[in-house]
Design an enzyme around this catalytic site. Structure first.
Site, short mmCIF file in Angstrom:
data_model
loop_
_atom_site.label_atom_id
_atom_site.label_comp_id
_atom_site.label_asym_id
_atom_site.label_seq_id
_atom_site.Cartn_x
_atom_site.Cartn_y
_atom_site.Cartn_z
N LYS A 153 0.83 -1.20 0.00
CA LYS A 153 0.00 0.00 0.00
C LYS A 153 0.87 1.26 0.00
O LYS A 153 1.92 1.32 0.65
CB LYS A 153 -0.91 0.03 1.22
CG LYS A 153 -1.93 -1.11 1.26
CD LYS A 153 -2.93 -1.02 0.14
CE LYS A 153 -4.03 -2.05 0.30
NZ LYS A 153 -5.01 -2.02 -0.81
N ASP A 184 -0.44 0.11 -4.43
CA ASP A 184 -1.87 0.39 -4.47
C ASP A 184 -2.16 1.62 -3.62
O ASP A 184 -1.93 1.61 -2.42
CB ASP A 184 -2.64 -0.82 -3.93
CG ASP A 184 -4.15 -0.68 -4.02
OD1 ASP A 184 -4.63 0.39 -4.44
OD2 ASP A 184 -4.86 -1.64 -3.67
N GLU A 229 -1.81 0.82 -8.72
CA GLU A 229 -3.24 0.50 -8.68
C GLU A 229 -4.05 1.65 -8.08
O GLU A 229 -3.63 2.26 -7.09
CB GLU A 229 -3.45 -0.76 -7.84
CG GLU A 229 -4.86 -1.29 -7.84
CD GLU A 229 -4.93 -2.67 -7.19
OE1 GLU A 229 -5.94 -2.93 -6.50
OE2 GLU A 229 -4.00 -3.47 -7.37
N GLU A 284 -11.73 -2.35 -9.10
CA GLU A 284 -12.42 -2.95 -7.96
C GLU A 284 -13.61 -2.12 -7.52
O GLU A 284 -14.53 -2.63 -6.88
CB GLU A 284 -11.46 -3.17 -6.79
CG GLU A 284 -11.00 -1.89 -6.13
CD GLU A 284 -9.98 -2.14 -5.03
OE1 GLU A 284 -10.36 -2.07 -3.84
OE2 GLU A 284 -8.81 -2.41 -5.37
N ASP A 295 -13.84 -7.34 -9.72
CA ASP A 295 -14.02 -8.15 -8.52
C ASP A 295 -15.28 -8.98 -8.74
O ASP A 295 -16.37 -8.43 -8.88
CB ASP A 295 -14.17 -7.25 -7.30
CG ASP A 295 -14.25 -8.02 -5.98
OD1 ASP A 295 -14.86 -9.10 -5.97
OD2 ASP A 295 -13.73 -7.52 -4.97
N HIS A 354 -9.51 -8.54 -8.36
CA HIS A 354 -9.53 -8.05 -6.98
C HIS A 354 -10.38 -8.98 -6.13
O HIS A 354 -11.47 -9.38 -6.54
CB HIS A 354 -10.10 -6.64 -6.92
CG HIS A 354 -10.23 -6.11 -5.52
ND1 HIS A 354 -11.40 -6.21 -4.78
CD2 HIS A 354 -9.33 -5.49 -4.73
CE1 HIS A 354 -11.21 -5.67 -3.60
NE2 HIS A 354 -9.97 -5.23 -3.52
#
Length: 363
Positions: A168, A197, A223, A249, A272, A299
């Site tokens: 992250k 992400d 992401e 996502e 997702d 995802h």
């Protein structure tokens, strides 16, 4: 013809083994799991599920229980596309995405599981089959981990069999993100696939600044650098950020994906299966990506998703999500040298421990 006779919906709060953090959802201590069991007139059962982060699970469960069940019971279970359309138009005025497609997803997954189980085939073969061995990455939810803990987690992922890792980013000070990405790259070594992400944290200008700062670290992709609603902004990031951009996502319809793809706002579509309308929605997004010569990622809900990617020749890495259900699945997904193998069990092959789930605290 098998008729849908019963639709059972349950809602659970599943605790996480560790508190997880990202740039937009804050601290996550658990997630809400919504399950659907569909029984047909032959006595066969299909199982589906979706989830929510922090809040909203009760609304999804209520949509299925109060609204979708009425347009399912008495209908032909094998006509899955017709059932999907019935559900879409049942909730169209109150939906067009969000909770609506999460609710439809759980039902759609259950219907596909029912169909494939009765055919004694795994879903990835029902979907046409490509290669059951799917490359997979570990999706760390670790924004607030100290650097030492972040690197220790990476070592644990490698020991578990992962050969690609996502971390992250999106701290308030970009310099901290850069330092953490630099530390991870040095720790993993050159050539090890590393993704980051941002969970929609940045403005477009901030995303472009971060993209330039990350150039030395050979990232596989960035992401969700900004909100999905800003299609033009995402297109700017794709055009000028010098990185592959994964996103999707938070796109909940095939129309959302079509607009983003047509605008050049994404290079790695990331549906997702639990919120895009189930396997039916995921497969349509996969077809859109293939038609535009784009690689496909995913995802969440990896135990279900693997069947879709095992049937997609243009797939890249599948995410092994931090919201796992290993403690409540009879045979959890195994990672061997960077790959997971889609099961040959009938249906999606995910056998949930409903007794164990039932012992959890209720939302």
């Amino acid at each position: 013809m098998a008729i849908i006779e019963r639709v059972r919906t349950d809602l659970y709060r599943v605790p996480l083994a560790h508190h997880l953090t990202d740039s937009t959802h804050g601290v996550m201590m658990d997630f809400e799991l919504i399950t659907v069991r569909i029984e047909d007139s032959d006595g066969a059962t299909g199982v589906g599920y979706t989830y929510t982060v922090n809040h909203g699970g009760a609304a999804v469960a209520m949509m299925i229980e109060r609204d979708l069940s009425s347009c399912l019971i008495g209908a032909d279970a094998d006509r899955i596309e017709q059932r999907w359309q019935d559900m879409w138009w049942c909730l169209h005025y109150a939906g067009r995405g969000g909770h609506q497609t999460s609710a439809i997803s759980a039902v759609d997954i259950a219907l596909w599981d029912l169909l494939a189980t009765k055919a004694s085939l795994p879903l990835w073969k029902i979907f046409g089959g490509f290669n059951p061995e799917v490359p997979v990455y570990a999706g760390g939810i670790d924004l607030e981990f100290p650097t030492e803990k972040l690197l220790a987690q990476a070592d644990s992922f490698v020991e578990q069999g992962f050969r690609a890792i996502k971390m992250k980013v999106g701290r308030s000070d970009l310099r901290e993100d850069v330092a953490r990405v630099a530390a991870m790259r040095e720790h993993l070594g050159e050539g090890f696939p590393l993704m980051v992400d941002a969970n929609m944290k940045w403005s477009v200008d901030e995303a472009l600044r971060a993209s330039r700062a990350f150039l030395p670290f050979d990232l596989t992709w960035i992401e969700e650098p900004t909100i999905p609603d800003d299609i033009a902004g995402n297109a700017r990031i794709v055009a000028h950020g010098q990185h592959a951009i994964a996103a999707g996502e938070n796109l909940h319809t095939i129309y959302d994906f079509a607009q983003s793809i047509n605008a050049g706002a994404v290079t790695l579509p990331e549906p997702d299966v639990s919120n895009i309308g189930g396997y039916s929605g995921f497969r349509k997004v996969a077809a859109l990506a293939e038609a535009h010569n784009l690689r496909l990622t995913s995802h969440g809900v990896h135990d279900l998703t693997i069947h879709s990617l095992a049937a997609a020749p243009h797939r890249t890495y599948m995410e092994a999500h931090g919201f796992g259900l290993d403690a409540f699945i009879a045979e959890p997904m195994r990672i061997v040298d960077g790959f997971a193998t889609a099961p040959d069990r009938p249906g999606h092959g995910v056998e949930l421990d409903f007794d164990g789930l039932g012992s959890l605290d209720k939302p």
